[in-house]
Design a protein around this motif. Sequence first.
Motif, mmCIF file in Angstrom:
data_model
loop_
_atom_site.group_PDB
_atom_site.id
_atom_site.type_symbol
_atom_site.label_atom_id
_atom_site.label_comp_id
_atom_site.label_asym_id
_atom_site.label_seq_id
_atom_site.Cartn_x
_atom_site.Cartn_y
_atom_site.Cartn_z
ATOM 1 N N SER A 35 9.129 72.821 4.321
ATOM 2 C CA SER A 35 10.423 72.430 3.969
ATOM 3 C C SER A 35 11.543 73.155 4.299
ATOM 4 C CB SER A 35 10.423 71.996 2.437
ATOM 5 O OG SER A 35 11.569 71.468 1.752
ATOM 6 N N LEU A 36 11.491 74.290 3.893
ATOM 7 C CA LEU A 36 12.550 75.421 4.145
ATOM 8 C C LEU A 36 12.758 75.537 5.629
ATOM 9 C CD1 LEU A 36 14.420 77.838 3.649
ATOM 10 C CD2 LEU A 36 12.286 79.373 3.340
ATOM 11 N N SER A 37 11.717 75.611 6.442
ATOM 12 C CA SER A 37 11.971 75.869 7.726
ATOM 13 C C SER A 37 12.651 74.624 8.472
ATOM 14 C CB SER A 37 10.702 76.240 8.427
ATOM 15 O OG SER A 37 9.674 75.277 8.354
ATOM 16 N N SER A 38 11.971 73.432 8.246
ATOM 17 C CA SER A 38 12.166 72.254 8.811
ATOM 18 C C SER A 38 13.820 71.774 8.484
ATOM 19 C CB SER A 38 11.393 71.138 8.557
ATOM 20 O OG SER A 38 11.054 70.858 7.433
ATOM 21 N N VAL A 89 10.916 69.902 -2.640
ATOM 22 C CA VAL A 89 12.516 69.988 -2.987
ATOM 23 C C VAL A 89 12.958 71.241 -3.073
ATOM 24 C CG1 VAL A 89 14.234 68.947 -4.721
ATOM 25 C CG2 VAL A 89 12.221 67.534 -4.304
ATOM 26 N N GLN A 90 12.122 72.131 -3.746
ATOM 27 C CA GLN A 90 12.707 73.619 -3.850
ATOM 28 C C GLN A 90 12.844 74.145 -2.562
ATOM 29 O OE1 GLN A 90 9.593 76.439 -5.379
ATOM 30 N NE2 GLN A 90 10.948 77.278 -6.768
ATOM 31 N N GLY A 91 12.042 73.961 -1.536
ATOM 32 C CA GLY A 91 12.325 74.469 -0.077
ATOM 33 C C GLY A 91 13.638 73.654 0.453
ATOM 34 N N ALA A 92 13.925 72.438 0.108
ATOM 35 C CA ALA A 92 15.084 71.704 0.523
ATOM 36 C C ALA A 92 16.316 72.643 0.074
ATOM 37 C CB ALA A 92 14.748 70.582 0.282
#
Length: 452
Positions: A35-38, A89-92
Motif C-alpha cells: 500500500s505504501l509503495s503503490s 489503510v495505515q500504508g496509505a
Amino acid sequence: MLDQTVVAVALDPMARALHLTTFTMHSVVLVYVLSLSSLTPVGGMLARRIGLVRTFQWGVVTFVLASASCGLAPAGGAAEAFILTARCVQGAGAALMLPVATTMITDLYTEEERGRALAIYAGLAQIFFVFGPLIGAVLAESFGWRAVFLVNVPLSGVILWLAAQAHMRNTAAGGSLSVGHVLAMAFALAMLVLGLYGWGIWGFADLRSFAALMTGAAALVFAVRLTLRSAHPVVDLRLLAIRRYAVAVTLTFSVQAAQMIVLVHGAVFLRQSLNLSLLASGLCLLPLVISLTAGTFASGYLLDSFKSVRVPALCGLVAATVGTTAWTAALSAHDYLWQIPGMVLAGVGLGLPIPALSAELMGVVPRDKTADASVLRQMLRQLGGAFGLAVAGGVVLAVNDDRLDVAGVVNVPAARAGFVLASGLAAGTLVFAVFALRGPSTSQPGGAPDGT
C-alpha cells in the motif's frame, strides 16, 4: 519506515492471539509495504493540489486512525480481514507523508542548514527502519503485541503538534487528482503479489496462480502504457530511460527485497525455531541491526573517498552474498552463536549500497526532475521490499508443513528456503551490478536527496 519492520517480532504472538495463518502473518507486513509503495505517488499529487502541510496532516491522521484499529483488532473469524484492511489503510497514510517530508524540510530550512537537516532525516529514517524489530520486541514484551501499533497514537499527536509549531507555508501549485493511473498500478501489483503467494498456497502449476500472474502482468502493461501516454503522469516513468538512473533504481529494488526477507524471516526464525522470548528475539537481532546501520553510514564515507558508486555497491553486495549464505548454512545448527558472523556480514553488505545508489540516481536526473525522481525512487524501493516478501512468502508456504501454516508457524526447512532466496537474490544482484555499474560515476546529487 519504522512500521515496515516493527511488527516482525510481534508477528508470532499476534498470530497466536488472533489465530492467523502463516499466509496472513506474512501479509500483515506485505499489505502495508504494498500500500505504501503503490500509493506513494498519490502523496506527491495531492501535495500539488492541496499543499504540503495539509497532505502531511491528512497522512498523519489516516496513519494514526489505522494504527489504533490495528491495535484494537478483535479476535475471531473477522480478525484476518480486519487487521489486513487496517494495515492497508495505515500504508496509505504513510504514502501521503513520505513523498512530501523531504520537500517540507527543504522548504523549512535555509540553504546553509538544509544539508545537515536532510542528513539527520536520512539517518534517522534508516535507523528506525533497521531498529524496528528490536523496538517491536521491547514493546511487545513489556505491554503486549498491540502496543506495537498503539504506540503510534501518542507519537502522531506529538508530530501534529510539532508540525503546527513549525509554521510552515501550505503552498499548493494546483492540478487535478488523476487517480486512475494509481488504481490501475495498485491493482496490477496486488494481482502479481497474489500470484506469487499462490505458488505457495495452491502450487506452481495451479490455474489460479497462473491466472493471477497473467492478470497482474496484463494490468501492469496497461497501467504503464496509460502512464506513459499521460501529459501529466502521476509518476514519471520516462526517467527510467536514463540508464544510470534505471540501473541505480534496479539495484535499490533488489537490495531492499533482500533486506526485508532477512529482517522479517530472521525475526520469525529466532522467535519460533529457537523458542526465544520476544525480548530475546529482538536482542538477538542486534548484530544484524547494528551492522546494517554501520553499513548505511559507511556508504557515504566510501563514496566520498573513492568518488565512485561501484566501491560501496560492489563491496556491499559481495558481503551481502557471503553473509546471507553463511547465515543460511547456520540455521540448521539451532545454535545462535553460529549465526552471528553471517548476520554481521549480511547486515554490513545490505547497508552499504542504498545510500550511495541514492546519490548516484539523484545526480543523473535534470534538476527540474528531482522531485519526480525522488517519488519514483521511493515507490520502486518500497516495491522491492513488497516483492521480496511476496516471493519469499510463496517459497516458505510451499516448503512449510500445511498443518503449521494453519497455526501460523514456520518450520526450519521453510525458513531456510526463504534465506536461500535472499542469498540467491544478493548473488544475482552482484552479477548485475558488476556489468551495469560501468563508466564514470555521478556521486554529487543534482538536487536535494530524498532522505530515505
